[in-house]
Design a protein around this motif. Sequence first.
Motif, mmCIF file in Angstrom:
data_model
loop_
_atom_site.group_PDB
_atom_site.id
_atom_site.type_symbol
_atom_site.label_atom_id
_atom_site.label_comp_id
_atom_site.label_asym_id
_atom_site.label_seq_id
_atom_site.Cartn_x
_atom_site.Cartn_y
_atom_site.Cartn_z
ATOM 1 N N ALA A 187 54.247 189.278 55.467
ATOM 2 C CA ALA A 187 55.426 189.543 56.132
ATOM 3 C C ALA A 187 56.529 189.356 55.024
ATOM 4 C CB ALA A 187 55.879 188.957 57.256
ATOM 5 N N GLY B 151 60.089 189.933 59.958
ATOM 6 C CA GLY B 151 59.115 189.369 60.490
ATOM 7 C C GLY B 151 58.543 190.454 61.384
ATOM 8 N N ARG C 252 54.855 192.927 59.834
ATOM 9 C CA ARG C 252 53.575 192.095 59.266
ATOM 10 C C ARG C 252 52.314 192.810 59.199
ATOM 11 N NH1 ARG C 252 53.298 186.779 62.112
ATOM 12 N NH2 ARG C 252 55.564 187.203 61.861
ATOM 13 N N SER D 7 53.857 196.976 67.320
ATOM 14 C CA SER D 7 53.963 196.036 66.413
ATOM 15 C C SER D 7 55.122 195.053 66.774
ATOM 16 C CB SER D 7 54.725 196.787 65.023
ATOM 17 O OG SER D 7 56.067 197.342 65.421
ATOM 18 N N SER E 168 53.936 190.780 67.541
ATOM 19 C CA SER E 168 54.623 189.545 67.159
ATOM 20 C C SER E 168 55.300 188.968 68.193
ATOM 21 C CB SER E 168 55.780 189.946 66.072
ATOM 22 O OG SER E 168 56.512 191.215 66.439
ATOM 23 N N ASP F 113 51.952 186.840 68.980
ATOM 24 C CA ASP F 113 51.724 185.679 67.849
ATOM 25 C C ASP F 113 52.780 184.660 68.137
ATOM 26 O OD1 ASP F 113 51.274 188.217 65.263
ATOM 27 O OD2 ASP F 113 50.029 187.187 66.468
#
Lengths: 396, 621
Positions: A176, A204, A207, B198, B202, B205
């Motif tokens: 990232a 971020g 990534r 996307s 995250s 994550d």
Amino acid sequence: MPATDYQGSFLGRISIRRNQVMAMEPNSHEQEVEDLELFQKHVSDRFSDLLSPPSDDSSPSDPLLSIAWLRKLLDMFLCCEAEFKAVLIMDRDPSQMTRPPLDRLVPELLERVVKALDICNALCLGVDSVRNVQKLAEIAVAALEQRPIGDGQARRAKKALNSLITAMMLEDKDGASAKSTERAWSFGRRGTSSTSAQKDRTAGLFRSPSCNMAKNWSAAKQIHAMSSNLVPPRGAEASGLASPVYIMSTIFVFVMWTLVAAIPCQERNGLGTHFPVPRQLAWAQPMIGLQEKIAEEWKKKEKKGSAGLLEEMQRLEKIGQSLIDFADGFQFPVEAERLEEVKTQVEGLADICRKMEEGLVPLQQQIREVFHRVVRSRAEFLDVLDQAGRLTAPTV
Amino acid sequence: MEPPPENAGLAFQTAEKIILRWDSTASEEAREKMIFEGDRGEVDRYLHAVDEIQRSMSSTSISDNEQDKVNSAIQIAMARLEDEFRNILISHTNPIETDSLTDPSSSVHSACSITAGAELDDDATAEEEEEDASISKGNELLRYNSDSSSSAYTSYRSTSSIREIDLIPSDAVYDLRSIADRMISSGYLRECIQVYGSVRKSAVDASFRRLGIEKLSIGDIQRLEWEQLETKIRRWIRAAKVCIRTLFASEKKLCEQIFDGLGTSIDDACFMETVKGPAIQLFNFAEAISISRRSPEKLFKILDLHDSLMDLIPDIDIVFDSKSSESIRIQAAEILSRLAEAARGILSEFENAVLREPSRVPVPGGTIHPLTRYVMNYISLISDYKQTLNELVVSKPSTGSRYSGDPSTPDMDFTELEGKSPLAIHLIWIIVILQFNLEGKSKHYRDASLSHLFMMNNVHYIVQKVKGSPELREMIGDDYLKKLTGKFRQAATSYQRATWVRVLYCLRDEGLHVSGGFSSGVSKSALRERFKSFNAMFEEVHRTQATWLIPDSQLREELRISISEKLIPAYRSFLGRFRSHIESGRHPENYIKYSVEDLENDVLDFFEGYPPSQHLRRRSQ
């Protein structure tokens, strides 16, 4: 795909089921030597096929490092692996594994195997990131297939292709990188992001999906570790079982190295290009030939700074750059000649997308199959080692 | 119905103006503000403008130039909407609230209370730790384990329950849906999926990090100590439940809320885009555990992992029900089957290890061997896990089922055990090979009596452990239990013979009487010899066997009583009949060293396990 191209007397005697007593005559030494030679020959033949495939008019050969070629590589690996297992486990007294040199070589091989498993996982993630690239390319195709091609389509294609090029670059850096995320936005050029809120938002985001392995895990390092201690057997050892173990180890290293060079996966920086296999080994000639070709490509790539060696990705990048140029200097309407050019390129792009659409998922499945097969073989080897009553090395 | 050309032209121009005003590549102001963060009226105007442009796209009566303007406007609008979409998503992307991170079906474990903001700590319950402590570390089967009473076994089988939460407030969902609708109908589906995937990925994550799900390679896992892995497995089990039942389920729900009905399976595509990577990462850990090297101490955690995964499979099938998520369902099923195989393999390993456990150093005092404790604790735990293991273990033990004549494995006739489950047969087999191994060990005692005592102690211990666990007893069965009981009684008898026959031989009648003559008819010299022998033997036995140990107090008492019953009357009678002959001679104290009471007292020293140096109670004269 099942391994179907066995030759010689192997197929008739292969039975890889454990605990099954083969009701055959015990392996005489002659037989053993013949087995080893056959194994070598098969390996050599298969790699020859890959290096300079027999092409005929009906089926043109697959380009080196294309998806189809990689699938062939994996198939061939599975064949070699099956044969190797047969040579080493079938009909053998398990205690052979615990005597030199196998007592050292087999655990070393199993160590390499574990690394290969991690590499398989990284490769599967890598294929996912190739799919992402494919989807970006598909956007560009959808945009530029419209008629007439207007400002809107050109901008749309350019945006997608810029993201694509960025994504390909990203694979080779450390995950990232916040700078690249700004590409994903329509606005917010580098440095002109005004509010801090925007900056936070960009960080971020973009990534790379292939960077989902453990922190500090590096494909390049794994390959390097796998090729350590890869020393051909000498003298008397060379005529025994040390030889196929060495051959299989080499195949493992080569196949993993090739796949890592082609498919983006975490941390390929520093991927070595030196192959520690001596040139005099006859069976290794085709493999060495292949390795040199690929290594050359890799070195070129490192200079240019472009993305992985997957043939389709390389082509994608080329066409992508060209189309970006087209979109940059776009003026409506497009003159006929230019339009023809673009049309051809877009068709090329569409063709690559098609190949990816057809080939990437099967490629992933094949990598998983390799994973499973290797796990199974490792388990069988561990069983044999345990059977022999002693654990020869503290490997896990 | 198309409006008349002039109105259409006007409507288009108005719309176009709005679109262009918000072209982020064109003006600073457009870059700085977000439409959807501002005035709702503006939002509506913008969306109407987009709709108007879209209408124009399908209009047939426009020139190429105008077509170009329309396309251009659409692209600008779509690019803008894409950014708005992303922005809305990001503003509502907080990692999942930690309150929601409790296991939805946490009725089984004492609720792991999580303080907001803290990562899920490994708060293993006390029960789990006790459970783990009773299995020895590593491959050392010699670790001396204390008798742990079978701890309350916490089952990982619970009822499944999916619990979705709302990840994004409904007004934001509404906006997202409005945008998605327009993007998709303009042919910008791919962009939409990419942005969605996307950002949400995250978010997932980040939630993963909060749940303490680590990224570990297979190599990493092979290198870790098993104890560390046990902790990670425990944590993984808790995290996986939350992931599947709450996290992934909620993401799926969100996709449905935003995309359902906007096209074919778009919600599926977005869902997979979001969770495929994390799901693989999650399962990779379990996969790595399932292929790790087999050794006995791993059995129970592997079974825990197996059970929890099995529990989750129905939820996995529900959450990942689309065609595109097949690979995840397949991977989960594969891991489950590998774990089952691993469990079976470990059981086999264990049996081998028990059979081959090679230590030769005899346990001092003939007491319980650490191997016995270890094995009995182990199979006690196995009986706790019998629900799972009964399903997994379907075949009989592979060795010993034939009279192989191989001296290194015991023989066992499995036909006597018809009607028992394979698992039960395995357990009996384990006891058989344990005894076999112990018998081998018993031969390392130089003193045959001690060998027998050792066997008696250990088999008795086995019997006690079986009796002490209802599950174990039920599986082993009373028939075999009877056999075992017979065995240790026989060992006791063998012990007595080995030690006491010769001692009591000293007290026999024959050989003492001399025929004829006026004298009492007793050979004084022979008698003296007898007394001397007896004294020496008994003193030796006393000294030695006081250092031997029978840990079980009841057994100890019984054996002492049994000895006394033979010894005391024999000595009393001997003394009664013959003491006068000795006392009429010189130095009777050299020959009669023990009174009956002395003997009775000394017998109490037997099997106390005194250290060899300890001064024994002096017998009174």
